[in-house]
Design a protein around this motif. Structure first.
Motif, PDB file in Angstrom:
ATOM      1  N   PRO A  78       0.966  -1.280   0.032  1.00 23.20           N
ATOM      2  CA  PRO A  78      -0.029  -0.083  -0.019  1.00 23.20           C
ATOM      3  C   PRO A  78       0.850   1.178   0.053  1.00 23.20           C
ATOM      4  O   PRO A  78       0.466   2.164  -0.632  1.00 23.20           O
ATOM      5  CB  PRO A  78      -0.700  -0.050   1.271  1.00 23.20           C
ATOM      6  N   SER A  79       1.944   1.395   0.674  1.00 18.48           N
ATOM      7  CA  SER A  79       2.783   2.411   0.817  1.00 18.48           C
ATOM      8  C   SER A  79       3.335   2.693  -0.531  1.00 18.48           C
ATOM      9  O   SER A  79       3.463   3.983  -1.001  1.00 18.48           O
ATOM     10  CB  SER A  79       3.926   2.261   1.821  1.00 18.48           C
ATOM     11  N   GLN A  80       3.708   1.778  -1.307  1.00 16.18           N
ATOM     12  CA  GLN A  80       4.099   1.909  -2.577  1.00 16.18           C
ATOM     13  C   GLN A  80       3.003   2.423  -3.581  1.00 16.18           C
ATOM     14  O   GLN A  80       3.414   3.273  -4.537  1.00 16.18           O
ATOM     15  CB  GLN A  80       4.814   0.638  -3.295  1.00 16.18           C
ATOM     16  N   ALA A  81       1.907   2.117  -3.496  1.00 16.51           N
ATOM     17  CA  ALA A  81       0.855   2.589  -4.267  1.00 16.51           C
ATOM     18  C   ALA A  81       0.686   4.156  -4.046  1.00 16.51           C
ATOM     19  O   ALA A  81       0.484   4.657  -5.002  1.00 16.51           O
ATOM     20  CB  ALA A  81      -0.390   1.908  -3.914  1.00 16.51           C
ATOM     21  N   ILE A  82       0.504   4.633  -2.751  1.00 13.20           N
ATOM     22  CA  ILE A  82       0.460   5.889  -2.513  1.00 13.20           C
ATOM     23  C   ILE A  82       1.741   6.653  -3.094  1.00 13.20           C
ATOM     24  O   ILE A  82       1.599   7.778  -3.553  1.00 13.20           O
ATOM     25  CB  ILE A  82      -0.041   6.315  -1.168  1.00 13.20           C
ATOM     26  N   GLU A  83       2.932   6.210  -3.059  1.00 18.97           N
ATOM     27  CA  GLU A  83       3.945   6.758  -3.574  1.00 18.97           C
ATOM     28  C   GLU A  83       3.698   6.938  -5.307  1.00 18.97           C
ATOM     29  O   GLU A  83       4.184   7.953  -5.707  1.00 18.97           O
ATOM     30  CB  GLU A  83       5.154   6.117  -3.252  1.00 18.97           C
ATOM     31  N   GLU A  84       3.304   5.835  -5.723  1.00 17.29           N
ATOM     32  CA  GLU A  84       3.174   6.094  -7.126  1.00 17.29           C
ATOM     33  C   GLU A  84       2.122   7.172  -7.669  1.00 17.29           C
ATOM     34  O   GLU A  84       2.000   8.054  -8.402  1.00 17.29           O
ATOM     35  CB  GLU A  84       2.770   4.697  -7.764  1.00 17.29           C
ATOM     36  N   MET A  85       1.017   7.197  -6.601  1.00 20.80           N
ATOM     37  CA  MET A  85       0.029   8.398  -6.892  1.00 20.80           C
ATOM     38  C   MET A  85       0.545   9.678  -6.699  1.00 20.80           C
ATOM     39  O   MET A  85       0.205  10.481  -7.359  1.00 20.80           O
ATOM     40  CB  MET A  85      -1.213   7.921  -5.982  1.00 20.80           C
ATOM     41  N   LEU A  86       1.179   9.944  -5.753  1.00 24.71           N
ATOM     42  CA  LEU A  86       1.888  11.188  -5.637  1.00 24.71           C
ATOM     43  C   LEU A  86       2.777  11.396  -6.677  1.00 24.71           C
ATOM     44  O   LEU A  86       3.091  12.562  -6.935  1.00 24.71           O
ATOM     45  CB  LEU A  86       2.554  11.301  -4.240  1.00 24.71           C
ATOM     46  N   ALA A  87       3.381  10.538  -7.306  1.00 23.57           N
ATOM     47  CA  ALA A  87       4.558  10.831  -8.330  1.00 23.57           C
ATOM     48  C   ALA A  87       3.658  11.230  -9.581  1.00 23.57           C
ATOM     49  O   ALA A  87       4.166  11.934 -10.574  1.00 23.57           O
ATOM     50  CB  ALA A  87       5.150   9.726  -8.656  1.00 23.57           C
ATOM     51  N   GLU A  88       2.230  10.837  -9.830  1.00 26.77           N
ATOM     52  CA  GLU A  88       1.590  11.200 -10.814  1.00 26.77           C
ATOM     53  C   GLU A  88       0.264  11.834 -10.235  1.00 26.77           C
ATOM     54  O   GLU A  88      -0.710  11.102 -10.401  1.00 26.77           O
ATOM     55  CB  GLU A  88       1.262   9.892 -11.689  1.00 26.77           C
ATOM     56  N   PRO A  89       0.201  13.092  -9.775  1.00 22.56           N
ATOM     57  CA  PRO A  89      -0.848  13.587  -8.865  1.00 22.56           C
ATOM     58  C   PRO A  89      -2.063  13.913  -9.625  1.00 22.56           C
ATOM     59  O   PRO A  89      -2.972  13.944  -8.997  1.00 22.56           O
ATOM     60  CB  PRO A  89      -0.205  14.751  -8.299  1.00 22.56           C
ATOM     61  N   ALA A  90      -2.225  14.098 -10.967  1.00 19.53           N
ATOM     62  CA  ALA A  90      -3.214  14.774 -11.869  1.00 19.53           C
ATOM     63  C   ALA A  90      -3.974  13.549 -12.230  1.00 19.53           C
ATOM     64  O   ALA A  90      -4.246  13.995 -13.580  1.00 19.53           O
ATOM     65  CB  ALA A  90      -2.930  16.102 -12.636  1.00 19.53           C
ATOM     66  N   THR A  91      -4.385  12.636 -11.771  1.00 18.72           N
ATOM     67  CA  THR A  91      -5.032  11.498 -12.330  1.00 18.72           C
ATOM     68  C   THR A  91      -6.606  11.211 -11.909  1.00 18.72           C
ATOM     69  O   THR A  91      -7.090  10.485 -12.594  1.00 18.72           O
ATOM     70  CB  THR A  91      -4.252  10.180 -12.327  1.00 18.72           C
ATOM     71  N   GLY A  92      -6.986  11.915 -11.092  1.00 20.82           N
ATOM     72  CA  GLY A  92      -8.443  11.885 -10.597  1.00 20.82           C
ATOM     73  C   GLY A  92      -9.293  12.719 -11.719  1.00 20.82           C
ATOM     74  O   GLY A  92      -8.912  13.346 -12.594  1.00 20.82           O
ATOM     75  N   LYS A  93     -10.676  12.361 -11.602  1.00 23.04           N
ATOM     76  CA  LYS A  93     -11.467  13.086 -12.512  1.00 23.04           C
ATOM     77  C   LYS A  93     -11.596  14.384 -12.553  1.00 23.04           C
ATOM     78  O   LYS A  93     -11.563  15.076 -13.449  1.00 23.04           O
ATOM     79  CB  LYS A  93     -12.942  12.321 -12.493  1.00 23.04           C
ATOM     80  N   PHE A  94     -11.852  14.758 -11.225  1.00 21.61           N
ATOM     81  CA  PHE A  94     -11.880  16.162 -10.958  1.00 21.61           C
ATOM     82  C   PHE A  94     -10.593  16.763 -10.055  1.00 21.61           C
ATOM     83  O   PHE A  94     -10.477  17.959 -10.167  1.00 21.61           O
ATOM     84  CB  PHE A  94     -13.002  16.426  -9.949  1.00 21.61           C
ATOM     85  N   GLY A  95      -9.968  15.981  -9.560  1.00 24.37           N
ATOM     86  CA  GLY A  95      -8.857  16.599  -8.477  1.00 24.37           C
ATOM     87  C   GLY A  95      -7.276  15.867  -8.762  1.00 24.37           C
ATOM     88  O   GLY A  95      -7.330  15.201  -9.665  1.00 24.37           O
ATOM     89  N   ARG A  96      -6.540  16.454  -7.929  1.00 22.17           N
ATOM     90  CA  ARG A  96      -5.278  15.828  -7.963  1.00 22.17           C
ATOM     91  C   ARG A  96      -4.780  15.815  -6.615  1.00 22.17           C
ATOM     92  O   ARG A  96      -5.004  16.304  -5.807  1.00 22.17           O
ATOM     93  CB  ARG A  96      -4.402  17.062  -8.888  1.00 22.17           C
ATOM     94  N   ALA A  97      -3.694  14.780  -6.483  1.00 21.18           N
ATOM     95  CA  ALA A  97      -3.169  14.664  -5.373  1.00 21.18           C
ATOM     96  C   ALA A  97      -2.214  15.801  -4.881  1.00 21.18           C
ATOM     97  O   ALA A  97      -1.586  16.458  -5.670  1.00 21.18           O
ATOM     98  CB  ALA A  97      -2.327  13.327  -5.451  1.00 21.18           C
ATOM     99  N   LEU A  98      -2.210  16.044  -3.596  1.00 22.86           N
ATOM    100  CA  LEU A  98      -1.230  17.169  -3.158  1.00 22.86           C
ATOM    101  C   LEU A  98      -0.247  16.706  -2.437  1.00 22.86           C
ATOM    102  O   LEU A  98      -0.096  16.276  -1.312  1.00 22.86           O
ATOM    103  CB  LEU A  98      -1.906  17.922  -2.037  1.00 22.86           C
ATOM    104  N   PRO A  99       0.999  16.505  -3.194  1.00 23.63           N
ATOM    105  CA  PRO A  99       2.168  15.929  -2.544  1.00 23.63           C
ATOM    106  C   PRO A  99       2.568  16.332  -1.127  1.00 23.63           C
ATOM    107  O   PRO A  99       3.087  15.643  -0.434  1.00 23.63           O
ATOM    108  CB  PRO A  99       3.190  15.861  -3.754  1.00 23.63           C
ATOM    109  N   ASP A 100       2.500  17.775  -0.932  1.00 20.99           N
ATOM    110  CA  ASP A 100       2.886  18.419   0.342  1.00 20.99           C
ATOM    111  C   ASP A 100       2.148  18.026   1.459  1.00 20.99           C
ATOM    112  O   ASP A 100       2.433  18.294   2.450  1.00 20.99           O
ATOM    113  CB  ASP A 100       3.027  19.708   0.102  1.00 20.99           C
ATOM    114  N   SER A 101       0.929  17.137   0.940  1.00 16.03           N
ATOM    115  CA  SER A 101      -0.021  17.066   2.234  1.00 16.03           C
ATOM    116  C   SER A 101       0.175  15.780   2.923  1.00 16.03           C
ATOM    117  O   SER A 101      -0.312  15.277   3.677  1.00 16.03           O
ATOM    118  CB  SER A 101      -1.444  17.237   1.798  1.00 16.03           C
ATOM    119  N   LEU A 102       1.012  14.800   2.243  1.00 15.85           N
ATOM    120  CA  LEU A 102       1.353  13.573   2.750  1.00 15.85           C
ATOM    121  C   LEU A 102       1.763  13.640   4.338  1.00 15.85           C
ATOM    122  O   LEU A 102       2.696  14.336   4.775  1.00 15.85           O
ATOM    123  CB  LEU A 102       2.466  12.776   1.983  1.00 15.85           C
ATOM    124  N   THR A 103       0.997  12.678   5.257  1.00 17.15           N
ATOM    125  CA  THR A 103       1.191  12.909   6.640  1.00 17.15           C
ATOM    126  C   THR A 103       0.838  11.591   7.224  1.00 17.15           C
ATOM    127  O   THR A 103       0.201  10.589   6.566  1.00 17.15           O
ATOM    128  CB  THR A 103       0.296  14.204   7.365  1.00 17.15           C
TER     129      THR A 103
END
Length: 134
Positions: free
Chosen positions: A94-119
């Motif tokens: 799972p941790s690798q999955a979210i790392e991949e998502m953060l590396a490619e942040p603009a893949t949602g329909k409406f939104g994008r991942a905010l890499p600086d928000s990882l906590t």
């Protein structure tokens, strides 16, 4: 007079069960162990739509829609859930999955991942409470 009823030929054969193949592999959707999460925000106005969280100890990850985002938060979750399902199918943590998502942040329909928000959070319930309460 014979009172026995004739046997229905459908019931004369042995009973067979067909096993249903389980769906695609999925991460657990709950954990009491620590998780990491990030925000997904609307591309246009920056409204937080929800959170993607993951924890390796229980092989868990999920999308948590932000209540204040309403239906858009729910709709946004379809894309992130799909990405999590594909990651699990590839056999990654799972941790690798979210790392991949953060590396490619603009893949949602409406939104994008905010890499600086990882906590970090103590568990998935804390992320769920955050999504309901803000």
């Amino acid at each position: 007079m014979n009172t026995e009823r004739p046997i229905n030929p459908r019931f004369d054969d042995d009973l067979h069960f067909n096993l249903v193949k389980p769906g695609p592999p999925r991460y657990q959707t709950r954990t009491e162990k620590p998780v990491r999460y990030f925000e997904v925000a609307d591309r246009e106005n920056g409204l937080v739509l929800g959170y993607v969280w993951a924890g390796d100890e229980d092989d868990a990850a999920a999308w948590e829609p932000r209540q204040a985002a309403g239906p858009r938060g729910l709709m946004e979750g379809l894309g992130w859930f799909n990405r999590l399902e594909k990651a699990k199918g590839r056999g990654i943590r799972p941790s690798q999955a979210i790392e991949e998502m953060l590396a490619e942040p603009a893949t949602g329909k409406f939104g994008r991942a905010l890499p600086d928000s990882l906590t970090d959070a103590p568990n998935a319930a804390a992320v769920k409470a955050l999504a309901k309460g803000d």
